[in-house]
Design a protein around this motif. Structure first.
Motif, PDB file in Angstrom:
ATOM      1  N   SER A  21       0.539  -1.168   0.413  1.00  0.00           N
ATOM      2  CA  SER A  21       0.084  -0.038  -0.050  1.00  0.00           C
ATOM      3  C   SER A  21       1.071   1.016   0.432  1.00  0.00           C
ATOM      4  O   SER A  21      -0.283   2.288  -0.536  1.00  0.00           O
ATOM      5  N   TYR A  22       2.801   1.596   0.147  1.00  0.00           N
ATOM      6  CA  TYR A  22       2.684   2.428  -0.050  1.00  0.00           C
ATOM      7  C   TYR A  22       4.311   1.968  -0.808  1.00  0.00           C
ATOM      8  O   TYR A  22       4.847   0.838  -0.704  1.00  0.00           O
ATOM      9  N   LEU A  23       4.671   2.899  -1.487  1.00  0.00           N
ATOM     10  CA  LEU A  23       5.943   2.803  -1.762  1.00  0.00           C
ATOM     11  C   LEU A  23       7.187   3.823  -0.824  1.00  0.00           C
ATOM     12  O   LEU A  23       7.135   4.628  -1.030  1.00  0.00           O
ATOM     13  N   MET A  24       8.279   3.832  -0.987  1.00  0.00           N
ATOM     14  CA  MET A  24       9.313   4.100  -0.632  1.00  0.00           C
ATOM     15  C   MET A  24      10.330   4.615  -1.854  1.00  0.00           C
ATOM     16  O   MET A  24      11.314   3.358  -2.191  1.00  0.00           O
ATOM     17  N   ILE A  25      10.225   5.633  -2.434  1.00  0.00           N
ATOM     18  CA  ILE A  25      10.972   5.697  -3.390  1.00  0.00           C
ATOM     19  C   ILE A  25      12.591   6.258  -3.367  1.00  0.00           C
ATOM     20  O   ILE A  25      12.611   7.665  -2.218  1.00  0.00           O
ATOM     21  N   GLN A  26      13.072   5.794  -3.578  1.00  0.00           N
ATOM     22  CA  GLN A  26      14.763   5.730  -2.918  1.00  0.00           C
ATOM     23  C   GLN A  26      15.799   6.223  -4.231  1.00  0.00           C
ATOM     24  O   GLN A  26      15.776   5.807  -4.871  1.00  0.00           O
ATOM     25  N   PHE A  27      16.677   7.445  -3.317  1.00  0.00           N
ATOM     26  CA  PHE A  27      17.478   7.845  -4.391  1.00  0.00           C
ATOM     27  C   PHE A  27      18.932   7.777  -3.320  1.00  0.00           C
ATOM     28  O   PHE A  27      18.593   7.406  -2.295  1.00  0.00           O
ATOM     29  N   VAL A  28      20.167   8.313  -3.159  1.00  0.00           N
ATOM     30  CA  VAL A  28      21.744   8.115  -2.343  1.00  0.00           C
ATOM     31  C   VAL A  28      21.881   9.036  -3.153  1.00  0.00           C
ATOM     32  O   VAL A  28      21.949  10.110  -3.784  1.00  0.00           O
ATOM     33  N   ASP A  29      22.120  10.142  -1.453  1.00  0.00           N
ATOM     34  CA  ASP A  29      23.701  11.685  -1.380  1.00  0.00           C
ATOM     35  C   ASP A  29      25.267  11.178  -2.230  1.00  0.00           C
ATOM     36  O   ASP A  29      24.968   9.576  -2.778  1.00  0.00           O
ATOM     37  N   ILE A  30      26.007  12.417  -2.757  1.00  0.00           N
ATOM     38  CA  ILE A  30      26.913  11.669  -3.378  1.00  0.00           C
ATOM     39  C   ILE A  30      27.883  10.493  -2.029  1.00  0.00           C
ATOM     40  O   ILE A  30      29.085  10.479  -2.502  1.00  0.00           O
ATOM     41  N   HIS A  31      27.090  10.356  -0.418  1.00  0.00           N
ATOM     42  CA  HIS A  31      27.709   9.774   0.075  1.00  0.00           C
ATOM     43  C   HIS A  31      27.327   8.211   0.044  1.00  0.00           C
ATOM     44  O   HIS A  31      28.123   7.405   0.718  1.00  0.00           O
ATOM     45  N   GLY A  32      26.333   7.518  -0.934  1.00  0.00           N
ATOM     46  CA  GLY A  32      26.186   7.269  -0.564  1.00  0.00           C
ATOM     47  C   GLY A  32      24.472   6.528   0.807  1.00  0.00           C
ATOM     48  O   GLY A  32      24.221   5.682   0.130  1.00  0.00           O
ATOM     49  N   ALA A  33      24.270   7.781   0.906  1.00  0.00           N
ATOM     50  CA  ALA A  33      23.347   7.618   1.819  1.00  0.00           C
ATOM     51  C   ALA A  33      22.162   7.314   1.456  1.00  0.00           C
ATOM     52  O   ALA A  33      21.882   8.544   0.385  1.00  0.00           O
ATOM     53  N   ALA A  34      20.595   6.285   1.511  1.00  0.00           N
ATOM     54  CA  ALA A  34      19.694   6.638   0.985  1.00  0.00           C
ATOM     55  C   ALA A  34      19.374   7.547   1.447  1.00  0.00           C
ATOM     56  O   ALA A  34      18.796   8.045   2.704  1.00  0.00           O
ATOM     57  N   LYS A  35      17.916   7.663   0.188  1.00  0.00           N
ATOM     58  CA  LYS A  35      16.915   8.862   0.899  1.00  0.00           C
ATOM     59  C   LYS A  35      16.246   8.809  -0.035  1.00  0.00           C
ATOM     60  O   LYS A  35      15.660   8.314  -1.110  1.00  0.00           O
ATOM     61  N   TYR A 214      23.365  -3.323  -2.217  1.00  0.00           N
ATOM     62  CA  TYR A 214      24.342  -2.747  -1.079  1.00  0.00           C
ATOM     63  C   TYR A 214      23.730  -1.553  -0.934  1.00  0.00           C
ATOM     64  O   TYR A 214      23.205  -1.779   0.855  1.00  0.00           O
ATOM     65  N   THR A 215      23.133  -0.412  -1.217  1.00  0.00           N
ATOM     66  CA  THR A 215      22.430   0.343  -0.201  1.00  0.00           C
ATOM     67  C   THR A 215      21.322   0.177  -0.269  1.00  0.00           C
ATOM     68  O   THR A 215      20.981   0.146   0.908  1.00  0.00           O
ATOM     69  N   PHE A 216      20.639  -1.089  -0.722  1.00  0.00           N
ATOM     70  CA  PHE A 216      19.518  -1.316   0.665  1.00  0.00           C
ATOM     71  C   PHE A 216      19.718  -2.494   1.819  1.00  0.00           C
ATOM     72  O   PHE A 216      18.940  -2.101   2.441  1.00  0.00           O
ATOM     73  N   PHE A 217      21.235  -3.261   1.128  1.00  0.00           N
ATOM     74  CA  PHE A 217      21.294  -4.324   2.176  1.00  0.00           C
ATOM     75  C   PHE A 217      21.770  -3.411   3.835  1.00  0.00           C
ATOM     76  O   PHE A 217      21.407  -3.837   4.470  1.00  0.00           O
ATOM     77  N   ARG A 218      22.249  -2.159   3.191  1.00  0.00           N
ATOM     78  CA  ARG A 218      22.703  -1.551   4.171  1.00  0.00           C
ATOM     79  C   ARG A 218      21.300  -0.702   5.484  1.00  0.00           C
ATOM     80  O   ARG A 218      21.078  -0.751   6.390  1.00  0.00           O
ATOM     81  N   MET A 219      20.276  -0.416   4.127  1.00  0.00           N
ATOM     82  CA  MET A 219      18.926  -0.262   4.936  1.00  0.00           C
ATOM     83  C   MET A 219      18.264  -0.891   5.540  1.00  0.00           C
ATOM     84  O   MET A 219      17.753  -0.759   6.821  1.00  0.00           O
ATOM     85  N   MET A 220      18.722  -2.207   5.448  1.00  0.00           N
ATOM     86  CA  MET A 220      17.448  -3.444   5.647  1.00  0.00           C
ATOM     87  C   MET A 220      18.706  -4.259   7.333  1.00  0.00           C
ATOM     88  O   MET A 220      17.785  -4.367   8.100  1.00  0.00           O
ATOM     89  N   ALA A 221      19.977  -3.933   6.951  1.00  0.00           N
ATOM     90  CA  ALA A 221      21.088  -4.251   8.496  1.00  0.00           C
ATOM     91  C   ALA A 221      20.220  -3.322   9.531  1.00  0.00           C
ATOM     92  O   ALA A 221      20.330  -3.704  10.460  1.00  0.00           O
ATOM     93  N   GLY A 222      20.251  -2.107   9.074  1.00  0.00           N
ATOM     94  CA  GLY A 222      20.557  -1.256   9.422  1.00  0.00           C
ATOM     95  C   GLY A 222      19.159  -1.525  10.523  1.00  0.00           C
ATOM     96  O   GLY A 222      18.434  -0.941  12.022  1.00  0.00           O
ATOM     97  N   GLN A 223      17.980  -1.172  10.054  1.00  0.00           N
ATOM     98  CA  GLN A 223      16.049  -1.491  10.368  1.00  0.00           C
ATOM     99  C   GLN A 223      15.857  -2.624  11.339  1.00  0.00           C
ATOM    100  O   GLN A 223      15.851  -2.669  11.886  1.00  0.00           O
ATOM    101  N   LEU A 224      16.844  -4.093  10.768  1.00  0.00           N
ATOM    102  CA  LEU A 224      16.803  -5.165  12.134  1.00  0.00           C
ATOM    103  C   LEU A 224      17.215  -5.222  12.787  1.00  0.00           C
ATOM    104  O   LEU A 224      17.299  -5.434  13.753  1.00  0.00           O
TER     105      LEU A 224
END
Ligand code: GLU
Ligand code: MG
Length: 456
Positions: A21-35, A214-224
């Motif tokens: 029911s929701y979408l997370m639209i994601q890009f990265v900044d110059i450091h590679g941090a997910a926004k 790799y970007t998603f891995f960092r997001m998911m590992a962080g959340q878990l």
């Protein structure tokens, strides 16, 4: 390629099946941090065709100010990632557009430009990344301690230890199961060589997909990790006396048409199972390594992971496992470039704190330059390079990796090939990274007080 309408139709059906029911639209900044922005799933067509709007001046390295026109993050429909840890939400990796044009400051847009350039020469770039990270807890006052709920992760050689990993089994299972639901093919995970440090390995893919993963891995590992009360940190060296976190990159070029591995050759006279093309690619990597290092080890802290001399063996476990020299060799972990088997190469210099979109773009450019100029990396190095003598190596023309961020940036500034691989991001990168160094250098640290206060 299916038309956008077909892709949208398919996805709408998958949203029904997956209860999205929701979408997370994601890009990265110059450091590679997910926004990200969270939008209702029914806006799929709009976020694919127009994009979710962002103020670029609020994000590092976008080449925008407070007056600039909106950046629109357009969902790449092929990157559909239903969040395994948050049912009902799906992430899409996105490309930034400004005034209807791809935004050259977007690291994902830039990587696609470099990959398309390689395709024009008939090459595709397959990449696998091995993420290492620590689980830590922040203390009041800002210091950190390792996350070790049962106080058992205290061996000086903790790698692969059963007791060490036991407290993290629930976390690791949730991570692996989730990634496998996404079809990543996780094939192993372990307790790494530092206390509180872990690594998870999954299948390689093309360069763009691996950067997204790799970007998603960092997001998911962080959340878990948050769910067990920990922070999953991808900073390169959180503990001075323990090995740091690498993002070892395994790679090979393929024929863009047939998919054939262009790095493999069983009749390699050097005996490593690599083709002449692979050696030229390595020649380019070795040639550009000092500048490339600025992109693949982009923080002040990364250089504490890459230290030479006594620090190489100063880790509590006995080794840092990081490269000693800009060198390549056989299945040998003291090399920057290890050839674990014929047909692919591992780069061990890369820090877990890197921006994978920038790193993969710069890396490919270095290798392709080696091919264009038919560069030769020389004969492979054998034996333990941790005990090799600096002067002897220098006489053989083998250099060391930069030992600090400003040293790497000075190489980056002079290297036209690596700079061009980042397009307009290069100048922004140099400016921001020099600011980062200045800010760090302006600190007076506890070590200085201890060493100098009463020394004279
Ligand atoms: N943690 C080490 C590094 O910083 C690598 C350990 C390994 O060989 O996997 O690169
Ligand atoms: Mg490892």
């Amino acid at each position: 390629m299916p038309t956008v309408d077909v892709q949208l139709g398919d996805l709408e059906r998958r949203f029904q099946d997956d209860g999205i029911s929701y979408l997370m639209i994601q890009f990265v900044d110059i450091h590679g941090a997910a926004k990200v922005k969270l939008v209702p799933a029914k806006t799929l067509r709009a976020v694919a065709e127009v994009g979710a709007g962002f103020a670029g001046g609020a994000v590092w390295g976008m080449g925008q100010g407070p007056h600039s026109h909106d950046m629109f993050a357009r969902a790449d429909l092929a990157s559909y990632t239903p969040l395994p840890y948050e049912p009902g939400v799906a992430r899409f990796a996105a490309d930034l557009y400004v005034d209807g044009q791809p935004h050259p400051f977007c690291p994902r847009v830039n990587l696609q430009r470099v990959l398309a350039g390689a395709r024009e020469h008939g090459y595709a770039f397959n990449v696998g990344i091995e993420p290492e990270f620590f689980l830590v807890v922040k203390e009041a006052g800002g210091s950190i301690r390792g996350w070790d709920p049962h106080s058992v992760d205290d061996l000086s050689k903790p790698c692969y230890d059963f007791k060490g990993i036991s407290g993290a089994l629930g976390f690791l299972r949730a991570l692996n199961d989730g990634l496998n639901q996404l079809g990543w093919g996780v094939y192993q995970s372990d307790h790494e060589d530092a206390n509180y440090q872990y690594e998870v390995n999954f299948q390689y893919a093309d360069g763009l997909e691996t950067a997204d993963r790799y970007t998603f891995f960092r997001m998911m590992a962080g959340q878990l990790a948050q769910r067990v009360g920990a922070i999953a940190t991808f900073m390169a060296k959180p503990f001075a006396s323990r090995t740091g976190s690498g993002a070892h990159m395994h790679y090979h070029l393929t024929d863009a048409q047939s998919g054939a591995n262009l790095f493999a050759d069983d009749s390699d006279p050097r005996g490593l199972g690599l083709s002449a093309l692979a050696y030229q690619f390595l020649g380019g990597v070795v040639h550009h390594a000092p500048a490339l290092c600025a992109v693949t080890s982009p923080t002040v802290n990364c250089y504490k992971r890459l230290q030479m001399g006594p620090a190489l063996t100063g880790s509590r476990s006995g080794y840092t496992w990081t490269p000693a020299f800009i060198s390549y060799g056989d299945n040998n972990r003291t090399q920057m470039l290890r050839v674990p088997e014929g047909g692919h190469v591992e780069d061990r210099s890369i820090s877990s704190a890197f921006n994978p979109y920038l790193g993969i773009a710069a890396y490919l450019a270095a290798g392709l330059d080696g091919i264009a100029r038919r560069l030769d990396p020389g004969e492979p190095n054998l034996g333990n390079l941790y005990t090799a003598d600096l002067e002897t190596m220098a006489r053989r023309g083998i250099r060391t990796l930069p030992q600090s961020l400003p040293e790497a940036l000075a190489h980056f500034e002079k290297d036209e090939v690596i700079r061009a691989s980042l397009g307009p991001i290069a100048d922004e990168f140099l400016r921001l990274k020099r600011d980062e160094w200045r800010e760090y250098h302006a600190q007076v640290e506890a070590w200085e007080i201890q060493r100098y206060l009463t020394a004279l």
